[in-house]
Structure formats: C-alpha cells, structure tokens
Motif scaffolding. Structure first.
Motif, PDB file in Angstrom:
ATOM      1  N   VAL A  62      -9.917  -0.772  -1.684  1.00 20.20           N
ATOM      2  CA  VAL A  62      -9.515   0.521  -2.226  1.00 20.20           C
ATOM      3  C   VAL A  62      -8.858   1.389  -1.158  1.00 20.20           C
ATOM      4  O   VAL A  62      -7.873   2.091  -1.438  1.00 20.20           O
ATOM      5  CB  VAL A  62     -10.738   1.228  -2.858  1.00 20.20           C
ATOM      6  N   ASP A  63      -9.360   1.344   0.065  1.00 16.89           N
ATOM      7  CA  ASP A  63      -8.787   2.180   1.110  1.00 16.89           C
ATOM      8  C   ASP A  63      -7.351   1.764   1.430  1.00 16.89           C
ATOM      9  O   ASP A  63      -6.476   2.602   1.667  1.00 16.89           O
ATOM     10  CB  ASP A  63      -9.650   2.123   2.372  1.00 16.89           C
ATOM     11  N   TYR A  64      -7.084   0.447   1.416  1.00  7.89           N
ATOM     12  CA  TYR A  64      -5.734  -0.046   1.689  1.00  7.89           C
ATOM     13  C   TYR A  64      -4.768   0.384   0.587  1.00  7.89           C
ATOM     14  O   TYR A  64      -3.661   0.877   0.861  1.00  7.89           O
ATOM     15  CB  TYR A  64      -5.746  -1.567   1.815  1.00  7.89           C
ATOM     16  N   PHE A  65      -5.171   0.200  -0.670  1.00  6.34           N
ATOM     17  CA  PHE A  65      -4.276   0.527  -1.778  1.00  6.34           C
ATOM     18  C   PHE A  65      -4.055   2.035  -1.888  1.00  6.34           C
ATOM     19  O   PHE A  65      -2.941   2.478  -2.230  1.00  6.34           O
ATOM     20  CB  PHE A  65      -4.829  -0.037  -3.085  1.00  6.34           C
ATOM     21  N   GLN A  66      -5.081   2.844  -1.615  1.00 10.36           N
ATOM     22  CA  GLN A  66      -4.880   4.295  -1.642  1.00 10.36           C
ATOM     23  C   GLN A  66      -3.998   4.749  -0.486  1.00 10.36           C
ATOM     24  O   GLN A  66      -3.278   5.743  -0.605  1.00 10.36           O
ATOM     25  CB  GLN A  66      -6.237   5.007  -1.593  1.00 10.36           C
ATOM     26  N   HIS A  67      -4.044   4.012   0.624  1.00 13.14           N
ATOM     27  CA  HIS A  67      -3.165   4.338   1.754  1.00 13.14           C
ATOM     28  C   HIS A  67      -1.726   3.928   1.460  1.00 13.14           C
ATOM     29  O   HIS A  67      -0.769   4.648   1.806  1.00 13.14           O
ATOM     30  CB  HIS A  67      -3.668   3.628   3.019  1.00 13.14           C
ATOM     31  N   GLU A  68      -1.540   2.771   0.827  1.00 13.30           N
ATOM     32  CA  GLU A  68      -0.192   2.278   0.539  1.00 13.30           C
ATOM     33  C   GLU A  68       0.452   3.006  -0.632  1.00 13.30           C
ATOM     34  O   GLU A  68       1.670   3.179  -0.672  1.00 13.30           O
ATOM     35  CB  GLU A  68      -0.243   0.779   0.241  1.00 13.30           C
ATOM     36  N   PHE A  69      -0.347   3.406  -1.614  1.00 10.98           N
ATOM     37  CA  PHE A  69       0.184   4.037  -2.829  1.00 10.98           C
ATOM     38  C   PHE A  69      -0.523   5.372  -3.049  1.00 10.98           C
ATOM     39  O   PHE A  69      -1.344   5.510  -3.967  1.00 10.98           O
ATOM     40  CB  PHE A  69       0.002   3.126  -4.032  1.00 10.98           C
ATOM     41  N   PRO A  70      -0.223   6.368  -2.220  1.00  9.13           N
ATOM     42  CA  PRO A  70      -0.902   7.665  -2.362  1.00  9.13           C
ATOM     43  C   PRO A  70      -0.465   8.386  -3.635  1.00  9.13           C
ATOM     44  O   PRO A  70       0.637   8.167  -4.150  1.00  9.13           O
ATOM     45  CB  PRO A  70      -0.466   8.429  -1.109  1.00  9.13           C
ATOM     46  N   ASP A  71      -1.359   9.203  -4.158  1.00  7.99           N
ATOM     47  CA  ASP A  71      -1.095  10.026  -5.341  1.00  7.99           C
ATOM     48  C   ASP A  71      -0.717   9.178  -6.552  1.00  7.99           C
ATOM     49  O   ASP A  71       0.129   9.558  -7.370  1.00  7.99           O
ATOM     50  CB  ASP A  71       0.015  11.059  -5.065  1.00  7.99           C
ATOM     51  N   THR A  72      -1.320   7.999  -6.667  1.00  9.98           N
ATOM     52  CA  THR A  72      -1.119   7.143  -7.837  1.00  9.98           C
ATOM     53  C   THR A  72      -2.490   6.799  -8.430  1.00  9.98           C
ATOM     54  O   THR A  72      -3.535   7.045  -7.821  1.00  9.98           O
ATOM     55  CB  THR A  72      -0.386   5.836  -7.470  1.00  9.98           C
ATOM     56  N   THR A  73      -2.440   6.209  -9.612  1.00  8.65           N
ATOM     57  CA  THR A  73      -3.680   5.777 -10.269  1.00  8.65           C
ATOM     58  C   THR A  73      -3.854   4.262 -10.087  1.00  8.65           C
ATOM     59  O   THR A  73      -4.177   3.550 -11.037  1.00  8.65           O
ATOM     60  CB  THR A  73      -3.651   6.141 -11.758  1.00  8.65           C
ATOM     61  N   ILE A  74      -3.660   3.783  -8.879  1.00 10.59           N
ATOM     62  CA  ILE A  74      -3.652   2.346  -8.626  1.00 10.59           C
ATOM     63  C   ILE A  74      -4.969   1.692  -9.007  1.00 10.59           C
ATOM     64  O   ILE A  74      -4.999   0.617  -9.609  1.00 10.59           O
ATOM     65  CB  ILE A  74      -3.291   2.054  -7.144  1.00 10.59           C
TER      66      ILE A  74
END
Length: 549
Positions: A62-74
């Motif tokens: 989760v930390d990687y995806f939130q870092h790569e795709f900020p301000d999204t509902t990934i």
C-alpha cells in the motif's frame, strides 16, 4: 410404487461376482491411509496461503502504490477489480465443474498467478518504464488476471477439501490467514531493509513468487498421496455409485415387486438369456422383477437339462448370471436431449444443496461483506501523525495476525449452531461505523488516537478468521458425500458475493471521508490536568497564598 419408479437410478451390486472376480474385491473400503507427518495437512495449509498470496502482496504494498499514485483511489480500485474478477471465476468454475479435474483447474490457476506476478515484478516495478497512467492500468489488469487464476484455485480447493475430513478444510482456511500474516512480516522486513520504495517492493514480490513455486511442487506431490486417492475414490463411487440407468419406455408394462424380507424399497432384476427363453418367458419380455432374498454372492440357478447334460448348455450359461439390486427405474424420454437433462440435473442439485446450507451461506456472506467494507480501503485511509506511512501497514498487519489466530481457533471442537453464526455475523456490522469514525472526516476524525483503530482492526481480524471459517468447515458435512464438492463451490460463491458487495460499499464509505487531506496533519497533545486557582488570604501586614493541588 409410482414414487419408486419415478426417481431415477439403479445400482449394480454384483457385477464383479458375475465376472468371476474374488469376493474380497467387493468389500467396502476400510480405514483411510494415515497422513504420515501431516504432509497432506501441511500442503493444503501452504495451498491456502498460496492462492491468496498474490492479492495480499498487492494490498500490503500500500505504501508503494500510494507513493506512486498519489491522490487516487488505487487501493479501492484494486480491491474492487479483484473481487469482480473473482466472482466471474467462481461462476465459471461452477459451470465447468464436471469438465475439468481438480488437478487441471488448480494447475491452470497456479500458472496464471505465477506468470502475472512475474510480469508485474519485472516489468512494472523493477523496470518502471511505463507512464503513470499506463502503470495504473497495468496494475488493475494484472490484479484482475491474478484474481481469476487464484479464485479458480480457491474454489477448486474448497470443493476438493469438501471430499476430505473437515480438518483439511480448516487447513486451507488457516493457510489463507497465514498468507496475510506472511506478507505483513515480509513487507515490514523489506520496507525496513531497503530504503528505496522500488527496491523494497521488488524484493517483496520476489519472495511471494518463490512461495508460489514451492506450492506448485507440493501440490503435485500431494495429489499422489494414498490418503487423497482414497477419499477421491470414495467420492467418485458415491457420485456414480456404480450405477446404470434402466431406460424403460413409458409404454412398457413392468412391475417392481416390493420386498417380503424387510427391504421394501428394493427389488432384484434378473436378465434372462434369450437362448433359454420359452414362450412364457418371451411373453414376459425377458425382464423378470422379483424380490426374494437378495444375495449377490449366490450362484444362479441351473435348469434341469443342463444338470443332466452339461454339454447341451450354451457356454454363456457356465458363468453366473448378474443380478442387480434395484433402487429406482429411469423412464426414457427420447424427446428431451441428454445435455439439457444433465444441465437441469446440475441446476437442481445446486438448488437442493443451497437450500440445505443457506444459513451458512448467509453467515459467510455477511462476514466478508463487513470485512471488505473496511479492509483494505478504509484501513488504508486512517491517518496518524505519529506513525505516518507505517499506519496502514500496522493496521493491516494487526488484521492479518489476528485473522490467522481466529482461523486456528476455528478448529476448536465446539458445535456452533446456525443461529449463533448468523447472530455473530450480524454483530460484526457494528465495526463499520466504529472504524469509519477513526478516519472521518479527514481533517478531524471523531475518534482520535492510534490505539483505537488498531483495536478495531484486531477485533475485525479475529472475528473474520473465526466466523469466516466455521461456516465453510461445517457446510459440506450437511450434505451427502456426492454433493460435497458442490457445497464447497456454493459456499465459495456466497463468500465472493460478500466480498463484491463489501468492496462496492467501501466506495460509499470513502465518499463520507471528505476531500483528500491537503491540510497539515493535526497533532493531539495530551491535555493538562485541571487545577484549582490559588486562594489568597490577606491580613493587615502579610498576604498568604494557599495552593491546592
């Protein structure tokens, strides 16, 4: 009598005796072979971990995806795509249940999961040569493909373990929780060891791929185990029961005489040889239904001419004639195609199984509806000024650890009633508003502090492990052995229905959080203890201060 004729099958009881095979070959199977060193249990435990490992790997990064795709509902998007694809896979698996074996379906799922995980690890994380938009789409497509392969494995394993004793179903479910616990530890170690997000996530996926490779080898060894072969043989014999169908046209005048020795539901069908047919026998259409004392091992009577002159008998009469113990008689209806009849029988069988186990289906659906409403979506949105990006990892790790403990606790020998399971599943719905208040509104949550969401995550995980396992373990035992695979697949269908509905509700809960937090993180200091102001006493020459504590 009409009810007996209207059902549908006739069981062979003495065909081996008719072939001259030894009587020992007809004996009922004895005790199952022992599971030495619990090798089958361990393999199914690893299997449960392996088919949920890809999903947990995506979620725990989760930390990687939130870092790569900020301000999204990934996180919400990956969860929903996974569950939607899983539901399609469950329906497909149910439709193709009779066309492919367990081994074929499970091997297909393993190959799909391995190939997709390798592609994501090497091309999308290790190489990182795609744009943000393309990479986002690749992740969603990859998790959809992984979901299809993993769910085919999951549904097949639950159908497979439904044929085994209940402890093996519990092994698979404990393995599912072990997957979450393993990836939690793996993510903590890789995140701490590698400071770069790409490097830590790449190594994280590599470790998951190695587990999948080990599971593939263990599975193919397990399928040759004598214990597994024993129960699969029992299931196949229960499903077919060595039966043949007596296709009788409705205009044939035959009767099935009731027993006179206490077995009123059975008769004996004897096939007479045309070579010995007399005029009277020919008029009886060469079918003779009678029910004296049924004895599969008794020799067929020999006619007097053959006793005096054996050479006058045909060679076919020198072997015992087969006798068949009749349960039901099938009426042949040529106007209805066989394929449609098989499809209709399959639908009716699934409907009958669903009616027998519907409390367990509702219970497990409610459990996973509550879980997916909060995990991983809302859990990843709980803020913490003190823990920062570690907060979602800690919440998910706490959930996975106690989910694992709950699934182990499901093996406790306690007989849960259907009403208790339904009540427990309903009470868990209270966790939805409690966890939501820890994250809403974003700028100032109603429930403040780090300990409360961690406590709610622990309760959510333990109850998910316990009440998500007990219905799955108990349901197959409520139907006959020949329907246990169907029961396992119906429970998996209900399980995925709860997952899908919960993941859709999580979007509604997300909208209650408000706009993404752009404001600075609020710090909640410990308030000072209230104090009483000092009391002053004035005299003519001095002023005294009295301080109260």
């Amino acid at each position: 009598m009409n009810e007996t004729l209207g059902r549908g099958y006739a069981r062979i009881e003495a065909i081996r005796a008719a072939r001259g095979e030894p009587l020992a070959a007809m004996a009922d199977p004895g005790a199952p072979p022992p599971d030495r060193y619990n090798s089958v249990y361990f393999t199914l435990f690893v299997a449960g971990a392996a088919f949920l490992l890809p999903f947990n790997s995506f979620i725990m990064a989760v930390d990687y995806f939130q870092h790569e795709f900020p301000d999204t509902t990934i996180m919400f998007d990956m969860s929903t795509v996974y569950i939607a694809s899983a539901c399609v896979a469950v329906v497909t698996n149910n439709l193709l249940l009779d066309l492919f074996t367990y081994n074929t379906r499970i091997t297909f799922g393993i190959l799909v999961s391995l190939a997709t995980m390798l592609f994501v690890a090497v091309c999308n994380i290790g190489w990182d040569g795609f744009s943000m938009r393309v990479s986002y789409t690749i992740n969603l497509v990859a998790i959809g493909v992984v979901a299809f392969g993993c769910t085919v494995q999951q549904a097949s394993y639950y159908g497979f373990t439904g044929c085994l004793p209940p402890r093996y179903t519990q092994a698979v479910m404990a393995g599912e929780s072990a997957a979450g616990f393993w990836v939690s530890l793996d993510r903590i170690v890789t995140k701490y060891s590698f400071r770069q997000p790409h490097s830590s996530t790449f190594m994280f996926f590599v470790f998951s791929i190695l587990i999948l490779l080990g599971h593939s080898m263990l599975h193919h060894v397990m399928m040759r185990h004598p214990l597994v072969q024993h129960y699969l043989k029992l299931t196949n014999e229960s499903r077919h029961r060595k039966r043949i169908q007596l296709h009788l046209n409705p205009n044939e005048d035959v009767t099935l005489m009731e027993s006179e020795v206490g077995e009123s539901s059975y008769g004996v069908l004897k096939l007479q040889s045309p070579a010995l047919s007399t005029t009277a026998e020919t008029e009886n259409k060469a079918f003779s239904f009678a029910n004296p004392l049924y004895s599969p091992t008794a020799a067929a009577p020999v006619s007097p001419p053959c006793v005096s002159e054996p050479s006058a008998c045909p060679s076919a009469l020198l072997t015992p004639r087969p006798s068949y113990k009749v349960e039901d008689v099938v009426f042949d209806t040529p106007e209805r195609p066989t394929s449609w009849r098989a499809f209709k029988c399959g639908v009716l069988a699934r409907w009958a199984v669903a009616r027998a186990i519907y409390p367990y289906m509702v219970s497990i659906g409610l459990v996973y509806f509550t879980t997916l409403s909060l995990y991983p979506g809302i859990a990843s949105e709980v803020p913490s000024c003190r823990l920062g990006s570690w907060m979602p990892i800690i919440l998910m790790s706490a959930f996975n650890l106690f989910d694992f403990i709950g699934k182990i606790a499901a093996a406790w020998p306690y007989e849960w009633s259907r009403s208790q399971l339904l009540m427990a599943s309903g009470v868990r719905l209270l966790l939805v508003p409690l966890m939501l208040l820890c994250a809403a509104p974003r700028h100032s949550p109603h429930i403040v502090g780090d300990i409360y969401p961690i406590m709610f995550s622990i309760v959510l995980g333990f109850s998910n492990g316990l009440f998500g396992s007990v219905p799955m373990i108990m349901a197959p035992s409520r139907v006959g052995r020949e329907h246990r695979e169907i029961a396992g697949n119906m429970m998996t269908l209900s399980y995925n229905g709860g997952l899908l509905s919960g993941s859709l509700v999580s979007y509604l809960l997300l909208s209650m959080l408000g706009a993404p937090a752009g404001a600075p993180c609020r710090v909640y200091p410990t308030p000072q203890l209230p104090t009483i102001p000092p009391i002053t006493t004035t005299t003519s020459n001095h002023t005294f201060f009295t301080v109260s504590h």
